[in-house]
Design a protein around this motif. Structure first.
Motif, PDB file in Angstrom:
ATOM      1  N   ALA A  99       0.412  -1.065   0.026  1.00  0.00           N
ATOM      2  CA  ALA A  99       0.088   0.062  -0.590  1.00  0.00           C
ATOM      3  C   ALA A  99       0.747   1.395  -0.090  1.00  0.00           C
ATOM      4  O   ALA A  99       0.148   2.295  -0.362  1.00  0.00           O
ATOM      5  CB  ALA A  99      -0.874   0.104   1.253  1.00  0.00           C
ATOM      6  N   SER A 100       1.724   1.407   0.745  1.00  0.00           N
ATOM      7  CA  SER A 100       3.613   2.669   0.558  1.00  0.00           C
ATOM      8  C   SER A 100       3.886   2.296  -0.262  1.00  0.00           C
ATOM      9  O   SER A 100       5.066   1.211  -0.207  1.00  0.00           O
ATOM     10  CB  SER A 100       3.069   3.055   2.570  1.00  0.00           C
ATOM     11  OG  SER A 100       4.497   3.409   1.981  1.00  0.00           O
ATOM     12  N   LYS A 101       4.478   3.579  -0.861  1.00  0.00           N
ATOM     13  CA  LYS A 101       5.323   3.479  -1.892  1.00  0.00           C
ATOM     14  C   LYS A 101       6.887   3.889  -1.057  1.00  0.00           C
ATOM     15  O   LYS A 101       7.714   3.388  -1.629  1.00  0.00           O
ATOM     16  CB  LYS A 101       4.973   4.872  -3.679  1.00  0.00           C
ATOM     17  CG  LYS A 101       4.229   3.723  -3.927  1.00  0.00           C
ATOM     18  CD  LYS A 101       4.343   5.133  -5.378  1.00  0.00           C
ATOM     19  CE  LYS A 101       2.926   4.913  -5.862  1.00  0.00           C
ATOM     20  NZ  LYS A 101       3.153   5.501  -7.111  1.00  0.00           N
ATOM     21  N   ALA A 102       6.333   4.419   0.094  1.00  0.00           N
ATOM     22  CA  ALA A 102       7.657   4.819   0.776  1.00  0.00           C
ATOM     23  C   ALA A 102       8.376   3.716   1.669  1.00  0.00           C
ATOM     24  O   ALA A 102       8.503   3.602   3.062  1.00  0.00           O
ATOM     25  CB  ALA A 102       6.310   6.121   1.481  1.00  0.00           C
ATOM     26  N   SER A 103       7.128   2.672   1.640  1.00  0.00           N
ATOM     27  CA  SER A 103       7.831   1.491   2.495  1.00  0.00           C
ATOM     28  C   SER A 103       9.150   1.089   2.613  1.00  0.00           C
ATOM     29  O   SER A 103       9.775   0.782   1.213  1.00  0.00           O
ATOM     30  CB  SER A 103       6.453   0.188   2.608  1.00  0.00           C
ATOM     31  OG  SER A 103       6.567  -0.493   1.305  1.00  0.00           O
ATOM     32  N   LEU A 104       9.576   1.000   3.463  1.00  0.00           N
ATOM     33  CA  LEU A 104      11.778   0.310   3.373  1.00  0.00           C
ATOM     34  C   LEU A 104      11.944  -0.844   1.885  1.00  0.00           C
ATOM     35  O   LEU A 104      12.383  -0.878   1.771  1.00  0.00           O
ATOM     36  CB  LEU A 104      11.541  -0.168   4.544  1.00  0.00           C
ATOM     37  CG  LEU A 104      13.541  -0.639   4.302  1.00  0.00           C
ATOM     38  CD1 LEU A 104      14.251   0.836   4.418  1.00  0.00           C
ATOM     39  CD2 LEU A 104      13.561  -1.234   5.743  1.00  0.00           C
ATOM     40  N   GLY A 105      10.844  -1.941   2.350  1.00  0.00           N
ATOM     41  CA  GLY A 105      11.162  -3.213   1.730  1.00  0.00           C
ATOM     42  C   GLY A 105      10.989  -2.660  -0.435  1.00  0.00           C
ATOM     43  O   GLY A 105      11.273  -2.808  -1.366  1.00  0.00           O
ATOM     44  N   ARG A 106       9.392  -2.293  -0.463  1.00  0.00           N
ATOM     45  CA  ARG A 106       8.963  -1.205  -1.898  1.00  0.00           C
ATOM     46  C   ARG A 106      10.036  -0.429  -2.335  1.00  0.00           C
ATOM     47  O   ARG A 106      10.189  -0.662  -3.252  1.00  0.00           O
ATOM     48  CB  ARG A 106       7.808  -0.984  -1.248  1.00  0.00           C
ATOM     49  CG  ARG A 106       7.192  -0.942  -3.195  1.00  0.00           C
ATOM     50  CD  ARG A 106       5.458  -0.353  -2.587  1.00  0.00           C
ATOM     51  NE  ARG A 106       5.536  -0.360  -4.310  1.00  0.00           N
ATOM     52  CZ  ARG A 106       3.931   0.001  -4.490  1.00  0.00           C
ATOM     53  NH1 ARG A 106       2.563  -0.165  -3.668  1.00  0.00           N
ATOM     54  NH2 ARG A 106       3.473   0.686  -5.369  1.00  0.00           N
ATOM     55  N   TYR A 107      10.214   0.342  -1.334  1.00  0.00           N
ATOM     56  CA  TYR A 107      11.324   1.127  -2.205  1.00  0.00           C
ATOM     57  C   TYR A 107      12.731   0.905  -2.846  1.00  0.00           C
ATOM     58  O   TYR A 107      12.740   1.390  -3.614  1.00  0.00           O
ATOM     59  CB  TYR A 107      11.496   2.508  -1.105  1.00  0.00           C
ATOM     60  CG  TYR A 107      12.485   4.296  -1.511  1.00  0.00           C
ATOM     61  CD1 TYR A 107      11.118   4.943  -2.325  1.00  0.00           C
ATOM     62  CD2 TYR A 107      13.912   4.016  -1.033  1.00  0.00           C
ATOM     63  CE1 TYR A 107      11.973   6.017  -2.595  1.00  0.00           C
ATOM     64  CE2 TYR A 107      14.094   4.921  -2.354  1.00  0.00           C
ATOM     65  CZ  TYR A 107      13.643   5.938  -2.750  1.00  0.00           C
ATOM     66  OH  TYR A 107      13.864   6.951  -2.741  1.00  0.00           O
ATOM     67  N   ALA A 108      13.124   0.213  -1.565  1.00  0.00           N
ATOM     68  CA  ALA A 108      14.714  -0.320  -1.571  1.00  0.00           C
ATOM     69  C   ALA A 108      13.752  -1.174  -3.221  1.00  0.00           C
ATOM     70  O   ALA A 108      14.813  -1.547  -4.464  1.00  0.00           O
ATOM     71  CB  ALA A 108      14.866  -0.908  -0.764  1.00  0.00           C
ATOM     72  N   CYS A 109      12.946  -1.761  -3.795  1.00  0.00           N
ATOM     73  CA  CYS A 109      13.067  -2.661  -4.314  1.00  0.00           C
ATOM     74  C   CYS A 109      12.664  -1.926  -5.760  1.00  0.00           C
ATOM     75  O   CYS A 109      13.172  -2.323  -7.135  1.00  0.00           O
ATOM     76  CB  CYS A 109      11.628  -3.732  -4.500  1.00  0.00           C
ATOM     77  SG  CYS A 109      12.002  -5.672  -3.492  1.00  0.00           S
ATOM     78  N   THR A 110      11.803  -0.960  -6.021  1.00  0.00           N
ATOM     79  CA  THR A 110      11.645  -0.233  -7.056  1.00  0.00           C
ATOM     80  C   THR A 110      12.918   0.960  -7.190  1.00  0.00           C
ATOM     81  O   THR A 110      13.439   0.833  -8.710  1.00  0.00           O
ATOM     82  CB  THR A 110      10.608   0.998  -6.510  1.00  0.00           C
ATOM     83  OG1 THR A 110       9.315   0.229  -5.578  1.00  0.00           O
ATOM     84  CG2 THR A 110      10.597   2.221  -7.197  1.00  0.00           C
ATOM     85  N   ASN A 111      13.611   0.664  -6.416  1.00  0.00           N
ATOM     86  CA  ASN A 111      15.526   1.573  -6.831  1.00  0.00           C
ATOM     87  C   ASN A 111      16.465   1.339  -6.834  1.00  0.00           C
ATOM     88  O   ASN A 111      17.385   1.258  -6.875  1.00  0.00           O
ATOM     89  CB  ASN A 111      15.649   3.008  -5.872  1.00  0.00           C
ATOM     90  CG  ASN A 111      14.395   3.895  -5.570  1.00  0.00           C
ATOM     91  OD1 ASN A 111      14.366   5.247  -6.280  1.00  0.00           O
ATOM     92  ND2 ASN A 111      13.221   3.630  -4.780  1.00  0.00           N
ATOM     93  N   LYS A 112      16.397  -0.819  -6.849  1.00  0.00           N
ATOM     94  CA  LYS A 112      17.457  -1.174  -6.991  1.00  0.00           C
ATOM     95  C   LYS A 112      17.895  -1.133  -7.926  1.00  0.00           C
ATOM     96  O   LYS A 112      19.768  -1.735  -8.308  1.00  0.00           O
ATOM     97  CB  LYS A 112      17.182  -2.649  -6.352  1.00  0.00           C
ATOM     98  CG  LYS A 112      16.387  -3.126  -6.996  1.00  0.00           C
ATOM     99  CD  LYS A 112      15.758  -4.744  -6.834  1.00  0.00           C
ATOM    100  CE  LYS A 112      14.932  -5.473  -7.928  1.00  0.00           C
ATOM    101  NZ  LYS A 112      14.833  -6.746  -7.849  1.00  0.00           N
ATOM    102  N   ASN A 113      17.737  -1.348  -8.955  1.00  0.00           N
ATOM    103  CA  ASN A 113      18.232  -1.020 -10.676  1.00  0.00           C
ATOM    104  C   ASN A 113      18.651   0.340 -10.756  1.00  0.00           C
ATOM    105  O   ASN A 113      18.683   0.527 -11.683  1.00  0.00           O
ATOM    106  CB  ASN A 113      17.587  -1.605 -10.859  1.00  0.00           C
ATOM    107  CG  ASN A 113      17.433  -3.218 -11.067  1.00  0.00           C
ATOM    108  OD1 ASN A 113      18.096  -3.911 -11.041  1.00  0.00           O
ATOM    109  ND2 ASN A 113      16.142  -3.682 -11.134  1.00  0.00           N
ATOM    110  N   VAL A 114      18.337   1.545 -10.117  1.00  0.00           N
ATOM    111  CA  VAL A 114      18.685   2.898 -10.355  1.00  0.00           C
ATOM    112  C   VAL A 114      20.523   2.827 -10.144  1.00  0.00           C
ATOM    113  O   VAL A 114      21.034   2.510  -9.426  1.00  0.00           O
ATOM    114  CB  VAL A 114      18.339   3.438  -9.472  1.00  0.00           C
ATOM    115  CG1 VAL A 114      18.834   5.101  -9.663  1.00  0.00           C
ATOM    116  CG2 VAL A 114      16.515   3.807  -9.745  1.00  0.00           C
TER     117      VAL A 114
END
Length: 213
Positions: free
Chosen positions: A130-145
């Motif tokens: 539900a939260s784009k700012a959650s620790l796990g989701r944010y890390a997974c979203t930016n892991k390839n940046v």
């Protein structure tokens, strides 16, 4: 051949199975807690990293949602401590004796543990999605940046995912342990019923003459 009756052999087998499951729960819940704590350490400790040419600076949301991680850490840690306590108590003779009240206590405690695990897993999954700012989701979203913290993002993402599945395994082991407790309690009740009836019958048979005439 063993001289022990089948019921005793079955009870010993179930007891050994419960001990193995409890040990597995200790390992899994401890691993979940350690992994999630490590992700929190990465989040707190990697704010100053060398920035190379072409890399973006590592950033976390201003209000990172740590609730999913903290909930699962709390439940995993509590379950770890409770399982260690149960293992220690299982070595006490009084705790191993087949007492009905003790069996009921174990079943209630096991049910509470299963409910806690299920609640923690659901909360972790729903809040993380539900939260784009959650620790796990944010890390997974930016892991390839291409940032100087991409390896930290990947570590957090990977460890959070592994911790979730380990927690599922721990919850499953807890549920299986509860099932063995229920099976043992049911067998104990079935074995006690004929013994009670036989005892009552014998007491009537050996009653003084004229008492029941």
């Amino acid at each position: 051949m063993s001289s022990e009756p089948p019921s005793t052999t079955q009870a010993h087998w179930l007891s050994r199975l419960r001990s193995a499951l409890r040990l597995l729960i200790i390992v899994l819940s401890g691993a979940v807690a350690c992994m999630l704590v490590h992700t929190l350490e990465i989040y707190r400790g990697n704010t100053y990293l060398d920035l190379r040419k072409g890399e973006l600076p590592m950033t976390w949301p201003a209000h990172t949602n740590l609730a999913p991680t903290l909930v699962l850490v709390a439940v995993a840690s509590s379950n770890f401590l409770a399982s260690v306590a149960i293992m220690c108590l299982s070595f006490a003779r009084s705790f191993r004796r087949p007492i009905r009240s003790r069996d009921m206590y174990r079943i209630v405690a096991g049910s509470f543990g299963v409910i806690l695990w299920a609640t923690a897993l659901v909360v972790f999954h729903l809040l993380d999605r539900a939260s784009k700012a959650s620790l796990g989701r944010y890390a997974c979203t930016n892991k390839n940046v291409m940032s100087n913290g991409r390896y930290q993002y990947r570590a957090v993402c990977g460890e959070q995912g592994i911790a979730f599945y380990l927690a599922v395994g721990a919850a499953s082991a807890e549920l299986l342990t509860l099932a063995t407790l229920g099976f043992s309690a049911l067998n104990s009740t079935k074995q006690k019923a004929p013994a009670i009836r036989s005892e009552k019958k014998n007491s009537i048979s050996f009653a003084p003459p004229g008492r029941f005439s």
